[in-house]
Scaffold this active site. Structure first.
Site, PDB file in Angstrom:
ATOM      1  N   GLU A 194       0.825  -1.208   0.000  1.00 28.78           N
ATOM      2  CA  GLU A 194       0.000   0.000   0.000  1.00 28.78           C
ATOM      3  C   GLU A 194       0.864   1.264   0.000  1.00 28.78           C
ATOM      4  O   GLU A 194       0.356   2.383   0.139  1.00 28.78           O
ATOM      5  CB  GLU A 194      -0.927   0.001   1.215  1.00 28.78           C
ATOM      6  CG  GLU A 194      -2.160  -0.868   1.046  1.00 28.78           C
ATOM      7  CD  GLU A 194      -1.847  -2.336   0.797  1.00 28.78           C
ATOM      8  OE1 GLU A 194      -1.156  -2.935   1.630  1.00 28.78           O
ATOM      9  OE2 GLU A 194      -2.273  -2.879  -0.239  1.00 28.78           O
ATOM     10  N   ASN A 278      -0.827  -7.829  -3.655  1.00 29.41           N
ATOM     11  CA  ASN A 278      -1.649  -7.058  -4.591  1.00 29.41           C
ATOM     12  C   ASN A 278      -0.804  -6.061  -5.390  1.00 29.41           C
ATOM     13  O   ASN A 278       0.222  -5.583  -4.923  1.00 29.41           O
ATOM     14  CB  ASN A 278      -2.735  -6.295  -3.835  1.00 29.41           C
ATOM     15  CG  ASN A 278      -2.155  -5.327  -2.823  1.00 29.41           C
ATOM     16  OD1 ASN A 278      -1.693  -5.746  -1.762  1.00 29.41           O
ATOM     17  ND2 ASN A 278      -2.159  -4.046  -3.138  1.00 29.41           N
ATOM     18  N   ASP A 320      -7.835  -5.582  -4.164  1.00 25.27           N
ATOM     19  CA  ASP A 320      -6.828  -5.819  -3.125  1.00 25.27           C
ATOM     20  C   ASP A 320      -6.817  -7.279  -2.687  1.00 25.27           C
ATOM     21  O   ASP A 320      -6.667  -7.571  -1.502  1.00 25.27           O
ATOM     22  CB  ASP A 320      -7.045  -4.898  -1.904  1.00 25.27           C
ATOM     23  CG  ASP A 320      -5.943  -5.090  -0.857  1.00 25.27           C
ATOM     24  OD1 ASP A 320      -4.786  -5.286  -1.252  1.00 25.27           O
ATOM     25  OD2 ASP A 320      -6.252  -5.070   0.354  1.00 25.27           O
TER      26      ASP A 320
END
Length: 593
Positions: A194, A278, A320
Site C-alpha cells: 500500500e 496485490n 486488493d
C-alpha cells in the site's frame, strides 16, 4: 453450545476420509518429536501435530498451566516456537525475542534479546506493527524486524550471530512475515504493497546472513529470475518480460507484489512455493494490464531462486486480493490417480487445488459468497471477473463480496491426515469501493481507494470451515461474530483449536465441528495456536492473545468507530469490537491436570 455465534450451520455427519488417501511419503504419519520448530510446524504447511494425549474425549478437562506477558499491546499474530525445552517468542514491534525455560515452574525467562530498531518504521506499517513468527535451524533462531532487518540469534545463549538490513523504510518497506529456512538459506520477503513498494523474496545464507539471491515480483525477467527453465502451465503466463509489458510504462517499479505471507517447500520436487501481494495502487484504472507477477504464486528452485512456474490468482487485481496465503502441500486422489497438489484458500473466495509440479489448476470452488467474479475456467486457468463489481474512478460500487481482506487473509488453515479435512479460519465480509486518483511519493500511502466494509450474508463476520479437498465442499461451518483472524491447529487427538476476536479460545471435534471446550482470554485472539510436549512428557497447547492487526486496528490503534473508512475501510465492519475486547499480549499455555 448455544447462541448465535459458535454454532454450526450443518450437523456433523461426516465420515472420516483417511482411508481415501494414498499411501505416499507426503501422507505418511507425521514423525512426532513434540517440538514446533518452524512457522507451520512442517514444510508442507499442515499445522498438524501428531500429539494425541489431548483428545476429543478429554479436552474438556484442559486447565491453564501458566501464562506469560511480553508487555506489548500491538496485535499478536505470531506463533511461538518450541525447541527442546525452550519456548521462543518474537513480540510485535520492537520485535524482542524471548526464550522461556520449560523445565522450571511457570517457564521463567531464560534470556531476552532486544534488536536495535528504527522507531520510524511504525509510521510506514500498513496494518498494525505485527510479527508473524520465527524459524529455528542449526542452533539458531531467525526472525524479521519491522524495520527490515533479518536477525540470527544463538538459540542456547541469546547471543546475536548476525543481523542484516535488507529493505528501506524510506521507500515504505517493512517486514512482518515469518522466515522459512530451506537447505541452509533463510527465505524472507517484504511488506508495503500500500506504499508503492516493489515486492521481492530474498534468500540469505543462514551461516553468514549474506544475500544468496533476490527475486522481484515485477520488472524484467532478469530481476524476476525467470530463465529457460520457467515453464508456466498457461499461455497467458508465457512471454518475455511480462513483468514490464503487462504494466503501463514504469508502473511496475511501484507496483507492489510484496511477499509477506507464507512459504512451503517440497523436498521431492525441490521447489519452494509462495504468493505475491496485490498490485498498487488499488485504483485499477491507473495500471491497465495483467500486472504480472502480482497476486499469484511462484514455484522456485531454493538454491538459485530460479522461477519454474507461476499462476496468477487474480490478474489485474481490482479488489486488493493479495495472493500471499499459505499453500498446503498434499497428495490427493483425483481423477483416479494420486496428484501432488497445493490446496489453497484464496482471498478471491475460491478453494484452489493445483498440481504443484506444473501449476495446473485442477479445481477452484467457492467457499464463501462471491459477487466479485463468476468463476475460474479450468481449461485456461483464467479467473473470470464480474464487470459489474469492478471499481471505477469516482463511482461507488456497492455489494462487492469478498471485501478487500478477502474470503481469507493471511490467517493460516490446518490439515489433518486423520480426517482428510482442512480447517479454515476466514472472513464473511463485503464492501463498497470507490476508486480515487493516487499519486506516488516514496514512503507514503499509495492506495487510491475509499472502501467501507460490512458483514456478508447472514450478518456474521467470520466463519471457521472444515473443507473436504477431495469432495470439494464444506463438511461443516461454525459462525463467528467477527472475522476469524487466528490460525488453526489440528492434532492427532482429533481436536482442532482456533481463537476469536471476542476472546474465545476454542477446541472443536475435528470430524463433527462440535465445540468441546473453550476458554475466555483477556484480549481477542489473532495469533496462531501451537502444541508441544513439555520436558515433563505432557502435551501442552499454547496461544497468544492480543487483538490488533488489520481488523483489530480500531482497538490496538485507538481508532474512532465513527470513521468507517479508517484502516482501509475495516473499521466500518468492526465498530463494535471495542465493546468485546481490550488490548492484550499474554501467552496462555494449557494442559490436562
Amino acid at each position: 453450545m448455544s447462541g448465535e455465534y459458535g454454532a454450526k450451520e450443518k450437523p456433523g455427519e461426516w465420515p472420516a476420509l483417511r482411508t481415501m488417501f494414498p499411501a505416499t511419503p507426503r501422507n505418511a504419519p507425521v514423525v512426532e518429536d513434540g517440538q514446533w520448530v518452524m512457522p507451520a510446524r512442517d514444510y508442507a504447511s499442515t499445522r498438524f501435530s501428531g500429539l494425541g494425549e489431548i483428545n476429543r474425549g478429554n479436552v474438556k478437562g484442559l486447565r491453564l498451566a501458566w501464562t506469560f506477558s511480553d508487555g506489548n499491546f500491538y496485535g499478536h499474530e505470531g506463533a511461538p516456537l518450541v525447541v527442546g525445552s525452550t519456548l521462543y517468542w518474537v513480540s510485535p514491534f520492537p520485535n524482542e525475542l524471548f526464550a522461556l525455560d520449560l523445565t522450571k515452574p511457570g517457564a521463567p525467562v531464560k534470556w531476552h534479546y532486544k534488536p536495535p530498531v528504527q522507531t520510524a518504521a511504525q509510521g510506514v506499517a500498513c496494518c498494525d506493527k505485527v510479527n508473524r513468527g520465527a524459524a529455528y535451524a542449526d542452533g539458531r533462531i531467525f526472525f524479521n524486524t519491522l524495520d527490515n532487518q533479518v536477525v540470527a540469534v544463538d538459540a542456547a545463549t541469546g547471543a546475536e550471530a548476525w543481523r542484516v538490513r535488507i529493505g528501506d523504510i524510506n521507500r515504505g518497506e517493512t517486514m512482518t512475515m515469518a522466515p522459512l529456512v530451506v537447505k541452509g538459506k533463510v527465505l524472507v520477503g517484504n511488506s508495503g504493497g500500500e506504499m508503492g513498494v516493489r515486492g521481492w523474496l530474498t534468500a540469505l545464507d543462514a551461516a553468514t546472513g549474506r544475500t544468496a539471491w533476490r527475486a522481484y515480483s515485477t520488472g524484467p525477467d532478469a530481476d524476476v529470475l525467470i530463465g529457460p527453465n520457467f515453464k508456466p502451465h498457461y499461455a497467458q503466463d508465457r512471454g518475455k518480460d511480462l513483468g514490464v509489458t503487462s504494466w503501463p510504462p514504469g508502473a511496475w517499479e511501484t507496483g507492489g507484489g510484496t511477499v509477506w505471507g507464507w512459504i512451503s517447500y517440497d523436498p521431492e520436487l525441490d521447489l519452494i512455493f509462495y504468493g505475491t501481494g496485490n498490485p498498487g495502487p488499488w485504483n485499477p484504472e491507473q495500471r491497465p494490464g495483467d500486472n504480472k507477477w502480482t497476486a499469484g504464486i511462484f514455484a522456485r528452485d531454493p538454491d538459485t531462486g530460479e522461477a519454474r512456474w507461476f499462476y496468477q490468482w487474480s490478474p489485474h487485481d481490482v479488489h486488493d486480493y493479495d495472493g500471499v496465503n499459505e499453500n498446503v502441500l498434499l497428495d490427493l486422489p483425483i481423477g483416479g490417480r494420486t496428484r501432488k497438489v497445493i490446496v489453497r484458500a484464496e482471498r478471491n473466495g475460491y478453494m484452489y487445488v493445483l498440481d504443484r509440479a506444473t501449476g495446473q489448476v485442477l479445481s477452484a470452488d467457492p467457499f464463501v459468497h462471491i459477487t466479485s467474479s463468476k468463476g475460474v475456467d479450468l481449461k485456461t486457468g483464467a479467473y473470470q471477473p464480474n464487470p459489474t463489481a469492478t471499481p471505477r474512478l469516482g463511482t461507488v460500487v456497492r455489494g462487492i463480496c469478498p471485501s478487500a481482506p478477502g474470503a481469507k487473509d493471511w490467517q493460516p488453515m490446518s490439515f489433518s491426515p486423520r480426517t482428510g479435512l482442512l480447517y479454515v479460519p476466514h472472513n464473511n465480509l463485503c464492501m463498497d469501493y470507490e476508486a480515487l486518483e493516487a499519486n506516488y511519493i516514496a514512503g507514503t500511502p499509495y492506495v487510491g481507494a475509499n472502501v467501507t466494509m460490512y458483514a456478508g450474508p447472514g450478518g456474521h463476520r467470520g466463519e471457521f470451515t472444515a473443507w473436504d479437498p477431495v469432495r470439494r465442499r464444506a463438511a461443516w461451518k461454525i459462525r463467528e461474530r467477527f472475522p476469524v483472524w487466528s490460525g488453526a491447529l489440528a492434532t492427532a487427538g482429533d481436536v482442532v483449536f482456533y481463537g476469536t476476536m471476542d476472546r474465545w479460545f476454542r477446541a472443536v471435534d475435528a470430524t463433527t465441528g462440535k465445540i468441546l471446550w473453550q476458554f475466555r482470554t483477556g484480549s481477542g485472539i489473532i495469533g496462531q495456536p501451537v502444541t508441544f510436549r513439555g520436558p515433563d512428557g505432557k502435551q501442552y497447547v499454547a496461544i497468544f492473545d492480543g487483538v490488533g492487526g488489520w481488523p483489530g486496528a480500531i482497538v490496538s490503534g485507538d481508532l474512532s468507530p465513527e470513521d468507517k473508512s479508517a484502516a482501509g475501510g475495516f473499521v466500518g465492519a468492526m465498530s463494535d469490537l471495542p465493546e468485546y475486547t481490550e488490548k492484550g499480549g499474554t501467552l496462555y499455555v494449557f494442559a490436562l491436570p
